[in-house]
Design a protein around this motif. Structure first.
Motif, PDB file in Angstrom:
ATOM      1  N   ALA A   1      31.928  25.037  59.722  1.00  0.00           N
ATOM      2  CA  ALA A   1      31.527  26.194  58.532  1.00  0.00           C
ATOM      3  C   ALA A   1      30.686  25.016  57.824  1.00  0.00           C
ATOM      4  N   GLY A   2      31.094  24.015  57.087  1.00  0.00           N
ATOM      5  CA  GLY A   2      30.319  23.193  56.312  1.00  0.00           C
ATOM      6  C   GLY A   2      29.030  22.682  56.657  1.00  0.00           C
ATOM      7  N   ALA A   3      28.872  22.344  58.012  1.00  0.00           N
ATOM      8  CA  ALA A   3      27.756  21.855  58.488  1.00  0.00           C
ATOM      9  C   ALA A   3      26.811  23.114  58.554  1.00  0.00           C
ATOM     10  N   ALA A   4      27.200  23.912  58.761  1.00  0.00           N
ATOM     11  CA  ALA A   4      26.487  25.281  59.099  1.00  0.00           C
ATOM     12  C   ALA A   4      25.704  25.570  57.766  1.00  0.00           C
ATOM     13  N   ALA A   5      26.641  25.699  56.744  1.00  0.00           N
ATOM     14  CA  ALA A   5      26.217  26.155  55.315  1.00  0.00           C
ATOM     15  C   ALA A   5      25.237  24.902  54.862  1.00  0.00           C
ATOM     16  N   ALA A   6      25.447  23.688  55.238  1.00  0.00           N
ATOM     17  CA  ALA A   6      24.460  22.527  54.686  1.00  0.00           C
ATOM     18  C   ALA A   6      23.376  22.872  55.671  1.00  0.00           C
ATOM     19  N   HIS A   7      23.150  23.483  56.668  1.00  0.00           N
ATOM     20  CA  HIS A   7      21.839  23.540  57.454  1.00  0.00           C
ATOM     21  C   HIS A   7      21.119  24.750  56.811  1.00  0.00           C
ATOM     22  N   ILE A   8      22.149  25.711  56.537  1.00  0.00           N
ATOM     23  CA  ILE A   8      21.376  26.889  55.779  1.00  0.00           C
ATOM     24  C   ILE A   8      20.936  26.554  54.324  1.00  0.00           C
ATOM     25  N   ARG A   9      21.643  25.779  53.459  1.00  0.00           N
ATOM     26  CA  ARG A   9      21.210  25.402  52.346  1.00  0.00           C
ATOM     27  C   ARG A   9      19.481  24.696  52.426  1.00  0.00           C
ATOM     28  N   GLN A  10      19.561  23.822  53.551  1.00  0.00           N
ATOM     29  CA  GLN A  10      18.538  23.152  53.595  1.00  0.00           C
ATOM     30  C   GLN A  10      17.209  24.085  54.348  1.00  0.00           C
ATOM     31  N   LEU A  11      17.597  25.018  54.823  1.00  0.00           N
ATOM     32  CA  LEU A  11      16.559  25.926  55.493  1.00  0.00           C
ATOM     33  C   LEU A  11      15.875  26.796  54.220  1.00  0.00           C
ATOM     34  N   LEU A  12      16.970  27.164  53.224  1.00  0.00           N
ATOM     35  CA  LEU A  12      16.507  28.188  52.370  1.00  0.00           C
ATOM     36  C   LEU A  12      16.025  27.279  51.202  1.00  0.00           C
ATOM     37  N   ASN A  13      16.175  25.867  51.016  1.00  0.00           N
ATOM     38  CA  ASN A  13      15.523  25.170  50.078  1.00  0.00           C
ATOM     39  C   ASN A  13      14.143  24.647  50.628  1.00  0.00           C
ATOM     40  N   GLY A  14      13.881  24.634  51.730  1.00  0.00           N
ATOM     41  CA  GLY A  14      12.788  24.366  52.531  1.00  0.00           C
ATOM     42  C   GLY A  14      12.556  22.825  52.763  1.00  0.00           C
ATOM     43  N   THR A  15      13.776  22.204  52.612  1.00  0.00           N
ATOM     44  CA  THR A  15      13.816  20.537  52.821  1.00  0.00           C
ATOM     45  C   THR A  15      13.927  20.499  54.468  1.00  0.00           C
TER      46      THR A  15
END
Length: 160
Positions: A96-110
């Motif tokens: 869950a943490g890795a998926a949330a981090a991946h989602i954050r990176q996608l949303l931030n555009g990084t």
């Protein structure tokens, strides 16, 4: 009192918000909880895109969005990450943490959504060009396998 009635859930929420002074028992925590349920519903519903999630985060605020992102189960977080990035590797969103981090990176555009790698397309191309095996080759495997593949306590008691 008939002016307070509304049809549909959105109308009911609007009526409650319009009459907050009359229903003082509903505090900010209650409205935050209701908003959290709606945000989580949008996160787990199909058809959401990265742009939808960015707009949702901007609409409800980063704090509420992050809170609800952390509350997603591992399965829900993986599904959202795969929905936003169709070609993400399973290892990158294994928890869950890795998926949330991946989602954050996608949303931030990084992090740009991963596309099908050239290696997988190169592996698929030679497989299509190969000729099928000749029909005179013996089938692989053996027929010595038991008909019932179950191997549990019963087989020890029965001597099978």
């Amino acid at each position: 009192m008939s002016t307070l009635t509304a049809t549909g859930g959105a109308g009911v929420l609007a009526a409650l918000l319009d009459n907050r002074d009359r229903f003082a028992k509903l505090g900010d925590k209650d409205f935050t909880a209701a908003a959290g349920l709606l945000v989580r519903k949008l996160m787990i519903s199909a058809g959401q895109t990265t742009e939808d999630m960015v707009l949702l985060r901007e609409t409800v605020g980063n704090d509420l969005f992050e809170t609800e992102l952390k509350r997603l189960t591992a399965h829900q977080a993986r599904l959202l990450a795969r929905r936003l990035d169709k070609h993400v590797d399973d290892f990158e969103v294994s928890t869950a943490g890795a998926a949330a981090a991946h989602i954050r990176q996608l949303l931030n555009g990084t992090l740009a959504p991963a596309e099908a790698s050239d290696a997988t397309t190169q592996e698929a191309a030679p497989a299509e060009d190969t000729t099928p095996p000749a029909d005179d080759t013996p089938p692989t495997g053996s027929d010595d396998a038991p008909k019932n593949a179950y191997f549990g306590r019963k087989s020890f008691r029965a001597g099978n």
